[in-house]
Design an enzyme around this catalytic site. Sequence first.
Site, PDB file in Angstrom:
ATOM      1  N   HIS A 121     -73.230 -17.624 -44.516  1.00  0.00           N
ATOM      2  CA  HIS A 121     -74.222 -18.681 -44.761  1.00  0.00           C
ATOM      3  C   HIS A 121     -74.426 -18.744 -46.280  1.00  0.00           C
ATOM      4  O   HIS A 121     -74.241 -17.736 -46.973  1.00  0.00           O
ATOM      5  CB  HIS A 121     -75.509 -18.237 -44.061  1.00  0.00           C
ATOM      6  CG  HIS A 121     -76.643 -19.194 -44.101  1.00  0.00           C
ATOM      7  ND1 HIS A 121     -77.475 -19.308 -45.182  1.00  0.00           N
ATOM      8  CD2 HIS A 121     -77.119 -20.068 -43.177  1.00  0.00           C
ATOM      9  CE1 HIS A 121     -78.416 -20.203 -44.928  1.00  0.00           C
ATOM     10  NE2 HIS A 121     -78.214 -20.686 -43.705  1.00  0.00           N
ATOM     11  N   ASP A 198     -76.370  -9.217 -43.101  1.00  0.00           N
ATOM     12  CA  ASP A 198     -77.279 -10.335 -42.836  1.00  0.00           C
ATOM     13  C   ASP A 198     -77.406 -10.460 -41.312  1.00  0.00           C
ATOM     14  O   ASP A 198     -76.461 -10.873 -40.634  1.00  0.00           O
ATOM     15  CB  ASP A 198     -76.678 -11.593 -43.474  1.00  0.00           C
ATOM     16  CG  ASP A 198     -77.387 -12.874 -43.061  1.00  0.00           C
ATOM     17  OD1 ASP A 198     -78.250 -12.831 -42.172  1.00  0.00           O
ATOM     18  OD2 ASP A 198     -77.048 -13.926 -43.633  1.00  0.00           O
TER      19      ASP A 198
HETATM   20  N1  C6P Z   1     -79.579 -20.296 -40.574  1.00  0.00           N
HETATM   21  C1  C6P Z   1     -79.083 -22.208 -39.171  1.00  0.00           C
HETATM   22  O1  C6P Z   1     -79.363 -23.306 -38.663  1.00  0.00           O
HETATM   23  P1  C6P Z   1     -83.827 -18.088 -43.495  1.00  0.00           P
HETATM   24  O2  C6P Z   1     -83.757 -19.568 -43.794  1.00  0.00           O
HETATM   25  O3  C6P Z   1     -84.085 -17.273 -44.728  1.00  0.00           O
HETATM   26  O4  C6P Z   1     -84.733 -17.742 -42.355  1.00  0.00           O
HETATM   27  O5  C6P Z   1     -82.365 -17.680 -42.966  1.00  0.00           O
HETATM   28  C2  C6P Z   1     -81.231 -17.968 -43.743  1.00  0.00           C
HETATM   29  C3  C6P Z   1     -79.993 -17.575 -43.018  1.00  0.00           C
HETATM   30  C4  C6P Z   1     -79.229 -16.535 -43.507  1.00  0.00           C
HETATM   31  N2  C6P Z   1     -78.133 -16.094 -42.865  1.00  0.00           N
HETATM   32  C5  C6P Z   1     -77.730 -16.653 -41.726  1.00  0.00           C
HETATM   33  C6  C6P Z   1     -76.520 -16.101 -41.032  1.00  0.00           C
HETATM   34  C7  C6P Z   1     -78.443 -17.727 -41.180  1.00  0.00           C
HETATM   35  O6  C6P Z   1     -78.030 -18.279 -40.041  1.00  0.00           O
HETATM   36  C8  C6P Z   1     -79.593 -18.217 -41.846  1.00  0.00           C
HETATM   37  C9  C6P Z   1     -80.350 -19.409 -41.323  1.00  0.00           C
HETATM   38  C10 C6P Z   1     -80.150 -21.474 -39.954  1.00  0.00           C
HETATM   39  O7  C6P Z   1     -77.994 -21.703 -39.035  1.00  0.00           O
HETATM   40  C11 C6P Z   1     -80.868 -22.391 -40.910  1.00  0.00           C
HETATM   41  S1  C6P Z   1     -79.817 -22.921 -42.224  1.00  0.00           S
END
Ligand code: C6P
Length: 404
Positions: A121, A198
């Site tokens: 991501h 992650d």
């Molecule tokens: N993915 C999705 O629709 P946050 O925004 O900090 O809570 O998470 C970020 C994040 C980091 N790593 C991975 C593997 C993720 O999937 C996500 C968040 C969501 O796939 C929103 S973009």
Amino acid sequence: MLDVNNIRKDFPILHRQVNGKPLIYFDNAATSQTPQQVIDVIVDYYSNYNANIHRGVHSLSQEATDAYEQARLKIQNHFNAKHSHEIIYTSGTTHGINLIANGFSSLLQKGDEIIVSALEHHSNIVPWQMLCERTGAILKVIPMNQNGELVLSEFDSILNDNTKLVFVNHISNALGTINPIKYIITEAHKFGAVVLVDGAQSCPHIKPDVQALDVDFYVCSAHKICGPTGVGMLYGKEEWLKKLPPYQGGGEMIAEVSFEKTTYADLPHKFEAGTPNICGGIAFGAALDYMNRIGFANISAYENELLKYATEQLQQIEGLKIYGTAKEKTSVISFNVGNIHPYDIGTILDKMGIAVRTGHHCAQPIMDYFKIPGTIRASFMFYNTKEEIDTFITALKKAVMMLS
Ligand code: C6P
């Protein structure tokens, strides 16, 4: 086994209509829904003991502090961390990753190497690129194959004595691939490299044991695990958290302040400057309680059934291509149909009450690899049903007919 009909009663939002149709919520990888048990905890906090923590001698402050620290113990217990001070509250996965990336600014030097995977991501790419810019370190990438699996032989060949950090997600948000993190951690440690995993997409489906994994850092967001937005956790091994400098300066993260010199508080407070998301932390603990009552073995067995069922149904649609066919996969399906733009299908599905995500899913390198602008992504949680999948398939066929 799961009693899904009863479980669904816990989620008020699942009983609303969208565009005149019963909501079918298949955007769980973006954020999960919140059960009444967690909503009640939030209402109770603001109704009965809303106060700042670690600061007051008065009763409300004590109650709020106790509940917040109690939740930290629940998180410690859930992830099997050795010490509760190894659990740092964050605002979410992105915050946790940036905290670590910032901390390593003073520990890396020019020519050091950082490895990320092709399945990351943007949250697990951009902070490391910024770290490379600050330090002169070099970013290397573990490639993936057509199934959306990491090519481990390539990982083995880029790993070397200059590798200082390895960052990989446990589960890919765009494709659902479950990565072999135990192997990655073990191999990276042979070269003395530090590993951050992650866990944003794994924590809703798997209960990670950070000690058994021997992982150095593990991050996640509560909102993917039936908790509220704006709160998450960073697990870090004590030895590493002690070595890293604080991320932000401010109240609560200090031992003593004078204009000449400031000394920092012990863990975990060194990394928790300012008034935190107190209610969020308490509700995070309640969300883990809720998920653990259902049981992660039950959750993943049921979600695997949903994944298998939906995959079989989707494969019968002419022109439909699934991206991400790894052997080890969670309940995320990314696909396109012919040349139809994912956004167009997503919009029509929404008119029929079905929520899916469309686009690049904050994972543009994966889309570039497949040479596509994006996909339609359906992601299931334990409160979804096969009947919902049937309705989704019928709606999808209708959408495809309208757009062909
Ligand atoms: N993915 C999705 O629709 P946050 O925004 O900090 O809570 O998470 C970020 C994040 C980091 N790593 C991975 C593997 C993720 O999937 C996500 C968040 C969501 O796939 C929103 S973009």
